[in-house]
Design a protein around this motif. Structure first.
Motif, PDB file in Angstrom:
ATOM      1  N   ARG A   1      57.207 -26.059  58.653  1.00  0.00           N
ATOM      2  CA  ARG A   1      58.691 -25.171  58.190  1.00  0.00           C
ATOM      3  C   ARG A   1      59.945 -25.184  59.967  1.00  0.00           C
ATOM      4  O   ARG A   1      60.172 -24.324  60.110  1.00  0.00           O
ATOM      5  CB  ARG A   1      58.622 -23.518  58.332  1.00  0.00           C
ATOM      6  CG  ARG A   1      56.908 -23.885  56.992  1.00  0.00           C
ATOM      7  CD  ARG A   1      57.583 -22.094  56.396  1.00  0.00           C
ATOM      8  NE  ARG A   1      58.460 -22.078  55.814  1.00  0.00           N
ATOM      9  CZ  ARG A   1      58.547 -20.055  55.319  1.00  0.00           C
ATOM     10  NH1 ARG A   1      57.581 -19.499  55.726  1.00  0.00           N
ATOM     11  NH2 ARG A   1      59.744 -20.142  54.605  1.00  0.00           N
ATOM     12  N   LEU A   2      59.670 -26.224  60.242  1.00  0.00           N
ATOM     13  CA  LEU A   2      60.551 -26.252  62.079  1.00  0.00           C
ATOM     14  C   LEU A   2      61.851 -26.124  61.726  1.00  0.00           C
ATOM     15  O   LEU A   2      63.005 -25.347  61.879  1.00  0.00           O
ATOM     16  CB  LEU A   2      60.800 -27.161  62.802  1.00  0.00           C
ATOM     17  CG  LEU A   2      58.452 -26.875  63.268  1.00  0.00           C
ATOM     18  CD1 LEU A   2      58.474 -27.541  64.332  1.00  0.00           C
ATOM     19  CD2 LEU A   2      58.641 -25.528  64.048  1.00  0.00           C
ATOM     20  N   ASP A   3      62.302 -27.056  60.800  1.00  0.00           N
ATOM     21  CA  ASP A   3      63.479 -27.107  59.837  1.00  0.00           C
ATOM     22  C   ASP A   3      64.631 -25.988  59.729  1.00  0.00           C
ATOM     23  O   ASP A   3      65.680 -25.479  59.283  1.00  0.00           O
ATOM     24  CB  ASP A   3      63.594 -28.721  58.867  1.00  0.00           C
ATOM     25  CG  ASP A   3      63.066 -29.723  59.275  1.00  0.00           C
ATOM     26  OD1 ASP A   3      63.266 -29.717  60.774  1.00  0.00           O
ATOM     27  OD2 ASP A   3      62.954 -30.457  58.860  1.00  0.00           O
ATOM     28  N   GLU A   4      63.573 -25.219  59.148  1.00  0.00           N
ATOM     29  CA  GLU A   4      64.341 -23.667  58.544  1.00  0.00           C
ATOM     30  C   GLU A   4      64.149 -22.581  59.721  1.00  0.00           C
ATOM     31  O   GLU A   4      64.970 -21.844  58.916  1.00  0.00           O
ATOM     32  CB  GLU A   4      62.742 -23.252  57.374  1.00  0.00           C
ATOM     33  CG  GLU A   4      62.960 -24.296  56.504  1.00  0.00           C
ATOM     34  CD  GLU A   4      61.335 -23.279  55.186  1.00  0.00           C
ATOM     35  OE1 GLU A   4      61.235 -22.815  55.016  1.00  0.00           O
ATOM     36  OE2 GLU A   4      60.237 -23.735  54.851  1.00  0.00           O
ATOM     37  N   VAL A   5      63.710 -22.610  60.910  1.00  0.00           N
ATOM     38  CA  VAL A   5      63.906 -22.113  61.913  1.00  0.00           C
ATOM     39  C   VAL A   5      65.140 -21.981  62.574  1.00  0.00           C
ATOM     40  O   VAL A   5      65.712 -22.630  63.230  1.00  0.00           O
ATOM     41  CB  VAL A   5      62.985 -22.186  62.943  1.00  0.00           C
ATOM     42  CG1 VAL A   5      63.092 -21.139  63.564  1.00  0.00           C
ATOM     43  CG2 VAL A   5      61.135 -21.492  62.090  1.00  0.00           C
ATOM     44  N   ALA A   6      65.489 -20.736  62.559  1.00  0.00           N
ATOM     45  CA  ALA A   6      66.872 -20.536  63.155  1.00  0.00           C
ATOM     46  C   ALA A   6      66.777 -19.974  64.690  1.00  0.00           C
ATOM     47  O   ALA A   6      67.851 -20.450  65.295  1.00  0.00           O
ATOM     48  CB  ALA A   6      67.580 -19.227  62.775  1.00  0.00           C
ATOM     49  N   CYS A   7      65.946 -19.798  65.319  1.00  0.00           N
ATOM     50  CA  CYS A   7      65.683 -19.424  66.184  1.00  0.00           C
ATOM     51  C   CYS A   7      63.541 -18.789  66.712  1.00  0.00           C
ATOM     52  O   CYS A   7      63.252 -18.634  65.604  1.00  0.00           O
ATOM     53  CB  CYS A   7      66.243 -17.397  66.733  1.00  0.00           C
ATOM     54  SG  CYS A   7      65.874 -16.942  68.134  1.00  0.00           S
ATOM     55  N   VAL A   8      63.590 -18.960  67.695  1.00  0.00           N
ATOM     56  CA  VAL A   8      61.946 -18.773  68.138  1.00  0.00           C
ATOM     57  C   VAL A   8      62.003 -17.173  68.951  1.00  0.00           C
ATOM     58  O   VAL A   8      62.378 -17.436  69.289  1.00  0.00           O
ATOM     59  CB  VAL A   8      61.451 -20.024  68.502  1.00  0.00           C
ATOM     60  CG1 VAL A   8      59.492 -19.631  68.174  1.00  0.00           C
ATOM     61  CG2 VAL A   8      61.081 -21.283  67.337  1.00  0.00           C
TER      62      VAL A   8
END
Length: 120
Positions: free
Chosen positions: A45-52
């Motif tokens: 799901r990395l492409d959906e992530v705005a921030c970690v």
């Protein structure tokens, strides 16, 4: 429409994951939680992530190692690090690696909100 709307919380401490995800939801973010850096990196799901938002000290892969691995994978995701052990060398490494903020535990919700506002 902005497709990156998820904040991923990566922390081996379940109470921190739950508290952080509750805070983020109250600020209007969608949240996914992960108990390890490895499970986050393998989530697909990395492409959906705005921030970690990640702890630095975790069993297995540390938050800083995860940051490096994300860069190697071509994902320049903004990261907010939360740590109980913010030495100057850790702080420098995190910020040089592109971290948005490095916060000390216990975390103030208002400070987390300010860090995330930089992304909106």
């Amino acid at each position: 429409m902005h497709t990156r709307s998820i904040v991923s919380v990566v922390d081996d401490d379940e109470s921190v994951r739950v508290a952080t995800s509750s805070l983020l939801r109250s600020l209007g973010w969608d949240v996914c939680i992960y108990a390890s850096a490895e499970s986050f990196l393998e989530s697909g799901r990395l492409d959906e992530v705005a921030c970690v938002i990640s702890d630095i000290q975790m069993p297995g892969m540390t938050g800083l190692q995860m940051q490096q691995r994300l860069r190697e994978m071509g994902h320049a995701l903004p990261i907010v690090f939360i740590t109980a052990f913010a030495s100057e060398s850790v702080r420098r490494q995190a910020l040089e690696g592109g971290a948005v903020c490095l916060l000390s535990k216990p975390v103030d919700g208002a400070v987390v909100s300010q860090c995330l506002e930089k992304l909106r």
